[in-house]
Write an enzyme that holds these catalytic residues in place. Structure first.
Site, PDB file in Angstrom:
ATOM      1  N   GLY A 203      -9.200  -4.277  35.155  1.00  0.00           N
ATOM      2  CA  GLY A 203      -7.942  -4.652  35.788  1.00  0.00           C
ATOM      3  C   GLY A 203      -7.132  -3.537  36.396  1.00  0.00           C
TER       4      GLY A 203
ATOM      5  N   TRP B  14      -7.433  -2.027  39.279  1.00  0.00           N
ATOM      6  CA  TRP B  14      -7.085  -2.237  40.689  1.00  0.00           C
ATOM      7  C   TRP B  14      -6.000  -3.308  40.822  1.00  0.00           C
ATOM      8  CZ3 TRP B  14     -11.208  -1.543  45.087  1.00  0.00           C
ATOM      9  CH2 TRP B  14     -11.682  -0.222  45.034  1.00  0.00           C
TER      10      TRP B  14
ATOM     11  N   ASP C 228     -12.655 -12.578  37.978  1.00  0.00           N
ATOM     12  CA  ASP C 228     -13.786 -11.964  37.280  1.00  0.00           C
ATOM     13  C   ASP C 228     -14.469 -13.012  36.425  1.00  0.00           C
ATOM     14  OD1 ASP C 228     -14.418  -8.713  36.687  1.00  0.00           O
ATOM     15  OD2 ASP C 228     -15.434 -10.190  35.449  1.00  0.00           O
TER      16      ASP C 228
ATOM     17  N   ASP D  96     -16.829 -17.364  39.086  1.00  0.00           N
ATOM     18  CA  ASP D  96     -17.965 -16.734  39.741  1.00  0.00           C
ATOM     19  C   ASP D  96     -17.645 -16.609  41.227  1.00  0.00           C
ATOM     20  OD1 ASP D  96     -20.373 -16.093  40.836  1.00  0.00           O
ATOM     21  OD2 ASP D  96     -21.514 -17.679  39.844  1.00  0.00           O
TER      22      ASP D  96
ATOM     23  N   ASP E 244     -14.137  -3.691  43.249  1.00  0.00           N
ATOM     24  CA  ASP E 244     -14.612  -2.439  42.642  1.00  0.00           C
ATOM     25  C   ASP E 244     -15.797  -2.732  41.722  1.00  0.00           C
ATOM     26  OD1 ASP E 244     -14.607   0.279  42.107  1.00  0.00           O
ATOM     27  OD2 ASP E 244     -13.226   0.092  40.425  1.00  0.00           O
TER      28      ASP E 244
ATOM     29  N   LYS F 294     -16.622  -1.223  46.757  1.00  0.00           N
ATOM     30  CA  LYS F 294     -17.425  -0.086  46.303  1.00  0.00           C
ATOM     31  C   LYS F 294     -18.857  -0.229  46.802  1.00  0.00           C
ATOM     32  CE  LYS F 294     -17.279   1.106  41.982  1.00  0.00           C
ATOM     33  NZ  LYS F 294     -17.385   1.815  40.735  1.00  0.00           N
TER      34      LYS F 294
END
Lengths: 1097, 291
Positions: free
Chosen positions: B53, B55, B77, B93, B118, B158
């Site tokens: 968490g 970000w 998430d 999901d 990320d 990322k």
């Protein structure tokens, strides 16, 4: 100008293995497939299948059942796949064929291939290929043309980490798909194109992603291995959603499994393969291959051999027969000895109930047996299991009762009788067998223990009679016979149970006894004990009585303490180390316990806690016994414990009539006698001989033995087909050209410094010459000290984490005298290990040598640059200068002589800056270090005052610097020396700067920059003369670029001359070796190593 | 590695604890913003693969600074995560259409200005496989992004700069006006990770968002070479103040500007690892007792 880059050698993780025939192995590393013979341990052939992809799997085409027996052709078709590519490869099995592997066709799939399988169309009998892809799709393709004929998707589109197929024909094809969501989905491919094939069965239970799946031969069972470090077996037939077995054992993630008829073999990140008994799912064996990662595993069709591919590039073939050999399941594997007909030895009246009473294995093929009728028989086994017998003794005293014990090598046998007498035999002495008998006690001898003293021919004998008295006597076997003396009576206090085991060690000064009630008694031996000769009537005098100093009740709970061993302490706890020892005990609670025994000078009253007991010695000293460790070996009983050699302990365990012999230093049982052994209560013996191990036990009134011969052990030994290099990342390599060969040094995360010999003419011959582990943290850099003259002695400098800096002295003489068998030896010669901080890392080093001195410049992670001087003999480092001004971690460093006795040092940091220092002051000065050491405490100059310039070169980290003198215009620019500096950055760019070195400055004359040279971080740059730049990057591209002439810059650019893909993942170093004019070798290393030839014209 | 040692070796780990971030990665997003101003004018932001968490923490803190309007942050998430003030959590999901719909409904039907991700898989050590899985994660993130991002919006994710990264650049370029590759100074030099900063969301005219089919990475062929100078080129930008801290540098425990050293526990302890059961077994001496 043209240039070619040709890969000459590659070794990396072996990600796939397969057997083509029972003793022919295929292994894959990168995109290359290699064929090996198990018998000759030779590489037969190799070929690059994929230019760009790594091979992840190999599937050998098998003739389906019902087809003609045996292959019609000499060749086998092999399906090879990796990432999005697949190929059909032909392997020729005929030995005479010169080219054994040929690539038939290479195809591309749209998605990452997770499994590939040979399959047939039932209607047309056409050969097809089934591919399972990462988005849970299956593609059926024509094997010849590679065209997709059929495409289906499962309704659930999760990303897969693993997949496996079952079925010979397309209409019965079943897919097992291991998802990122920790589940295994089973679905049928079917014959219709569909996007929504329902999940037939969902297997839940894993707590991590599924890395590997394998079906049993009949397709009823599925094995799955996972991130959660477990192997699970699922019954598909019963439609259960729970696994039928879940087993743990690997210390890290499990990558692959292979499902065999008798075993399941798993390959893990922990560097081992484990073998699991399929019926019981018990661990049957562990094969340790490398430090990290066994990626792939496969068995041959006969299921006798397993090939495993390691992260270090090793390929090892292990024997399943060896696993079976140690698991004795059938009576036919035993050698059963019956007594001969009584007529042959019993001259008197034959007894009705003649049987074997006791036995002692005395040599590899000999045993002594006592019989009910009072005979001692000697038995010799010959090769063909026939036995020859001789009677040693016949005494009525032996009738109906005899207890037999022997030394672990069989050189002394003691037989205890009902009347309290003991017969000693030394069967290894020339016959007639030497014998001595004495009545040592008044009641029957219940237990005998023969201990080797550590001196051959000298034994300690412990006898326990039915009244519980323990007599310790000493037996010496000399040329003339047996000498036997009583030493002491060991007192077992009331209520402690009957003693069943004992150990004495006069050298250590301790004795210990274990009893039926689980009590451990410890005795301190007086330094001098008189020995009292024993005659036939017993000891001449009454032996002194020793009282235990420690009584540790219930050391093994309420269970019998079955064996005790005294060892010298490994750790010295006090100065009085002589009086320390370690006691190892075993018990019927299934455990092995270790106790430390020490004597402290003062009288201490300690609170006796669970794990400590104290006892008082007469001389005001205290004995402290503490439990160091306890481990459970078995669910059943540990019945025996032996020390064969110093510190090498073996244990025998019984569980449900199963006998296991374990080497406690390893984790694998040496022998497992399954239900055929008759259990712990019966007599048994383990005999160690140079020929092997023989285990004997009484079974149904007969002597049964099993032998594990040394020969059998070695014929089942594993075979190394490819020797590994390093299973962890290689961080640095450097090389020397010596007499047409290369001496390569490499090191990295595994802290080993390794030396190899590499011969260009024989690429399979990368030979490890030496390996040393002295660094305690990852090694990041290694540089050979330039040699001023041709010499047999070379020096290598290595450095890395923990601020460690080392110099190695390498002797390479045989490179010149005997090139085919050249060797090198390496010893640590000098080191710096003390540092201000253990967290400090040396990121890179450069070595500069002049006539007067040798300097090592280090780049440090705290932003500093330090200069070390080496003494004349390279035997010591001394820090002479430091620059602490840096604010960023220094990543790279280089040094060069620029003429007129001037030297230049350059370094690059994470902020993209390159700093220049004039270090001429240090290279020209010769100061006698030995003198310095004594007179001046520590005088370190400030290098910062020599700083010439700081250039902004890259956006982020300067990973690599290469510097050389310009060869153009006579090396000078405006009268100053000129250097060419190449740098590679984390920003993916490559920069070449022409720099004029002033007395006070380093000025850029011109710059050539390729901003987008690579798609990722540039990890290595080198200059091939002043014409070509070579770079390597994390994008796995090795590129050659032409440099424009100095006077043409800055209007020109780096021009790509050649680019190739390197199979080394995460390359972290690039090293250049000049072979001859315009001929170079480039060594790229990271996870693996690849060597390229770069030839320019 | 001991706690003290980790503090010395990883200054951002230490700073994250001192400044109350759940992970050191918070600095990466802050530094990307320093360079690209991705928070400017953003009122609705989505954090994909949000756990633990950090970000989301940055978004909720920074967006309200920048904007006069009320800002909304949605964190998605698979795992549950400790609640954060100002952040709406969806446990779901990212490959499911329902998740996209949930996000939109939290924004009252409006689309997001910024989507960040990320997420990264547990790496296996087989670099090609790890890079592929990471690419699939980005494509899944991109797929859901095409459902929730407004035209002109920004996507940050990322990536692993490995051998096939050019393929991913090509894919992203078809959806965004500009694509940059950013390396924050708080990301270690030795790390393969970097961040794609995709601005000006502008999908192809005929593109219809479709959650049912995963976005596949484009094949490489002659028109889309992965080798050589004609490949897709994405500008590299190192971000973060050069005078700031260096992620690779070994710092003493006492650093000027930071104040006296105090050892701290991590803000968020690690989530339950897959090998939890194996660890428990190890602690109970299981491995010593088997083979």
């Amino acid at each position: 100008m043209v240039a070619r880059l040709v890969s000459r050698y590659n070794q990396g993780s072996v990600t796939a293995v397969a057997f083509v025939e029972d003793t022919i192995v295929l292994s894959a590393s990168g995109g290359t497939l290699a064929l090996h013979s198990v018998d000759s341990q030779q590489l037969i052939d190799q070929i690059k299948v994929f230019e760009y992809a790594r091979i992840h799997g190999v599937s050998v085409q098998e003739e389906p059942a019902g087809y003609k027996q045996g292959r019609q052709e000499d060749w086998v078709r092999v399906l090879v796949y990796g990432s999005k590519s697949w190929a059909i490869v032909i392997v020729n099995c005929r030995e005479s064929a010169c080219k054994r592997i040929r690539v038939e066709s290479v195809h591309t799939a749209e998605d990452w291939i997770k499994a590939a399988h040979w399959v047939r169309d039932r209607e047309t009998d056409g050969q097809l290929v089934a591919l399972a892809t990462a988005h849970n799709q299956v593609i059926i393709a024509d094997a010849e043309k590679g065209i997709c004929v059929h495409r289906v998707s499962c309704e659930e589109r999760s990303i897969l980490y693993a997949a496996a197929f079952y079925g010979q024909f397309t209409d019965e094809l079943l897919v097992a798909a291991g998802t990122v969501f920790n589940q295994v989905l089973l679905w049928s491919v079917g014959l219709q194109d569909s996007n929504n094939i329902p999940v037939q069965q969902r297997l839940c239970g894993h707590e991590g992603v599924i890395f590997g799946l394998s079906f049993s031969k009949d397709g009823q069972l599925l094995a799955s291995v996972s991130d959660d470090r477990s192997l699970r077996i699922w019954n598909l037939h019963k439609q259960q959603e729970q696994s039928v077995a879940t087993v743990f054992g690997h210390q890290a993630r499990i990558w692959q499994s292979v499902f065999l008829d008798q075993f399941v073999v798993t390959a893990s990140e922990d560097g081992t393969c484990r073998v699991w008994e399929r019926q019981t799912m018990e661990a049957a064996d562990v094969w340790t291959q490398c430090a990290k990662n066994v990626w792939s595993v496969a068995a041959n069709r006969a299921q006798s051999l397993v090939a495993a591919g390691g992260g270090d590039g090793s390929v090892v073939v292990w024997s399943l027969d060896a696993v079976r050999g140690k698991r004795v399941e059938q009576e036919s594997q035993l050698d059963v000895t019956h007594l001969p007909p009584q007529l042959e030895y019993n001259s008197g009246v034959p007894r009705v109930s003649e049987s074997i009473r006791g036995f002692a294995l005395i040599a590899w093929n000999q045993a002594l047996l006592t019989t009910d009728s009072g005979h001692i028989m000697h038995c010799t086994w010959s090769q063909q299991h026939s036995k020859s017998w001789s009677s040693v003794l016949n005494d009525f005293k032996l009738v109906g009762y005899s207890m037999v014990a022997s030394a672990f090598d069989g050189s002394l046998v003691a037989i205890g009788l009902r009347d309290g007498s003991v017969i000693l035999l030394a069967p290894h002495l020339p016959s007639p067998i030497n014998m001595q008998a004495a009545q040592i006690t008044s009641s029957a001898v219940r237990t005998l223990i023969v201990l080797s003293s550590g001196v051959s021919e000298l034994f300690e004998l412990i006898t326990v009679d039915t009244s519980g008295q323990v007599l310790w006597s000493r037996v010496t076997i000399c040329g003339s016979g047996i000498r036997w003396n009583a030493v002491a009576v060991l007192d077992v206090p009331q209520g402690r149970g009957l003693s069943v085991t004992a150990a004495v060690n006069q050298t250590l000064g301790w004795a210990a006894i274990g009893t039926t009630s689980g009590c451990l008694l410890v005795f301190k031996l007086p330094p001098l004990l008189a020995e009292l000769p024993i005659s036939a009537q017993g000891p001449n005098n009454t032996a002194p009585v020793l009282i235990p100093v420690i009584q540790w009740a219930r050391a093994h709970g309420r269970h019998t303490l079955t064996a005790v061993v005294l060892e010298r302490s490994h750790t010295q706890l006090t100065n009085e180390s002589d009086s320390n020892c370690t006691i190892v005990t075993s018990g019927r609670d299934g455990q092995i316990q270790r106790f430390s025994v020490r004597v402290v000078s003062e009288t201490q009253t300690l609170n006796e806690a669970d794990n400590v007991r104290c006892g008082e010695l007469s001389n005001n000293k205290t004995v402290i016994v503490s439990r160091i460790s306890g481990e459970r070996l078995t669910e059943g009983w540990v019945e025996g414990l032996f020390e064969r050699e110093k510190g090498q302990l073996y244990a025998v365990t019984f569980y449900r009539k199963r006998l296991e012999l374990l080497d406690l230093s390893g984790t694998v049982p040496l022998v497992v006698l399954s239900s055929i052994s008759s259990g712990a209560s019966k007599q048994w013996q383990v005999l160690f001989t140079p020929h092997g191990i023989r285990i004997g036990f009484m079974r149904k009134g007969h002597l049964a033995t099993y032998c594990l011969s040394q020969q059998l052990q070695s014929s089942h030994a594993s075979r190394m087909l490819v020797r590994g290099i390093s299973s962890l990342d290689i961080r640095t390599t450097c090389a020397l050209q010596l007499n047409g060969m290369m001496l390569i040094a490499s090191s990295g995360e595994d802290c080993h410094v390794r030396l190899y010999r590499y011969r260009e003419d024989d690429v399979s011959n990368m030979c490890l010459l030496a390996s040393e582990r002295r660094h305690s943290s990852a090694v990041r850099c290694a540089v050979f000290v330039p040699s001023l003259e041709e010499s047999d002695i070379r020096y290598l400098i290595t450095a890395g984490g923990g601020c460690e800096l080392r110099c190695w002295r390498i002797c390479v003489s045989s490179f010149y005298s005997n090139p085919t068998d050249s060797n090198a030896t390496m010893i640590e010669w000098a080191k710096v290990t003390k540092s201000d901080s253990a967290d400090l890392r040396i990121m890179d080093i450069a070595v500069i040598r002049t006539d007067s001195s040798t300097l090592v410049a280090g780049a440090y992670s705290d932003g500093s640059v330090r200069l070390w001087r080496m003494d004349k003999n390279f035997h010591a480092f001394k820090c002479v200068a430091r620059d602490y001004a840096g604010t960023h971690c220094v990543l790279s460093i280089a040094a060069i002589n620029i003429g007129n006795e001037r030297s230049l040092l350059v370094s690059g940091a994470t902020n993209g800056q390159v700093s220049f220092w004039d270090i001429s002051h240090f290279t020209t000065r010769t100061d006698d270090m030995t003198c310095d050491k004594q007179l001046q405490p520590r005088k370190v100059a400030d290098l910062h005052s020599s700083l010439l310039a700081v250039h902004d070169v890259h956006q982020s980290g300067v990973n690599t610097i290469y510097i050389q003198r310009s060869t153009e215009n006579g090396n000078v620019f405006k009268g100053n020396p000129v250097v060419v500096m190449a740098t590679g950055g984390d920003d993916g760019s490559v920069v070449v700067r022409i720099i004029e070195i002033d007395r006070t400055q380093a000025l850029m004359v011109s710059e050539i920059r390729h901003k987008y040279a690579h798609a990722s971080s540039v990890k290595g740059v080198v200059l091939l003369e002043n014409e070509i730049l070579c770079s390597v990057s994390t994008d796995q591209r090795l590129a050659l670029w032409t440099l424009p002439k100095l006077n043409q810059a800055p209007h020109t650019q780096l021009c790509l001359l050649a680019m190739t893909f390197t199979q080394v993942a995460d390359p972290s170093t690039l090293h250049l070796v000049k072979r001859c004019k315009k001929r170079y070798s480039l060594i790229v290393a990271g996870i693996g190593m690849e060597i390229f030839d770069a030839d320019t014209d | 590695m001991g706690k003290l040692s980790k503090d010395k070796r990883d200054v951002y780990y230490r700073l994250a604890k001192e400044q109350g971030w759940r992970a050191r990665s918070a600095f990466k997003l802050l530094q990307v913003n320093e360079e690209f101003n991705i928070f400017e004018g953003v009122t609705r932001a989505v954090d994909l693969c949000a756990a633990p968490g950090s970000w989301s923490q940055v978004l909720s803190k920074e967006l309200s600074k920048n904007s006069s309007e009320e800002t909304q942050v949605v964190a998605v998430d698979l795992q549950a995560m400790a609640p954060l003030p100002g952040v709406t959590q969806i446990q779901g999901d990212i490959t499911k259409l329902t998740t996209a719909k949930q996000i939109i409904s939290h924004f009252d039907g409006a689309q997001a200005d910024l989507v960040v991700s990320d997420g990264a898989p547990d790496v296996t050590g087989l670099h090609d496989l790890d890079e592929y899985i990471q690419a699939q994660l980005i494509l899944a993130a991109l797929n859901i992004t095409t459902h929730v991002l407004r035209p002109g919006g920004t996507f940050v994710a990322k990536i692993f700069r490995g051998k096939d990264v050019t393929l991913l650049y090509a894919q992203l370029k078809t959806f965004f006006g500009t694509v940059h590759i950013a390396k924050p100074r708080s990301s270690r030099n030795s790390s393969i990770e970097a961040f794609v900063v995709c601005m000006d969301y502008n999908p192809p005219a005929d593109y219809v968002p479709n959650m049912a089919n995963p976005l596949m990475d484009v094949p490489y062929d002659a028109s889309n070479p992965i080798v050589g100078s004609n490949r897709f080129i994405v500008p590299f930008v190192a971000c973060g103040d050069l005078r700031g801290f260096d992620a690779d540098m070994t710092y003493p425990l006492e650093i000027e500007d930071v104040g006296p050293y105090q050892q701290r526990e991590p803000t968020q302890t690690p989530i339950c690892p897959p090998y939890k059961r194996a660890l428990e077994l190890k602690r109970s001496n299981f491995f010593n007792n088997t083979l």
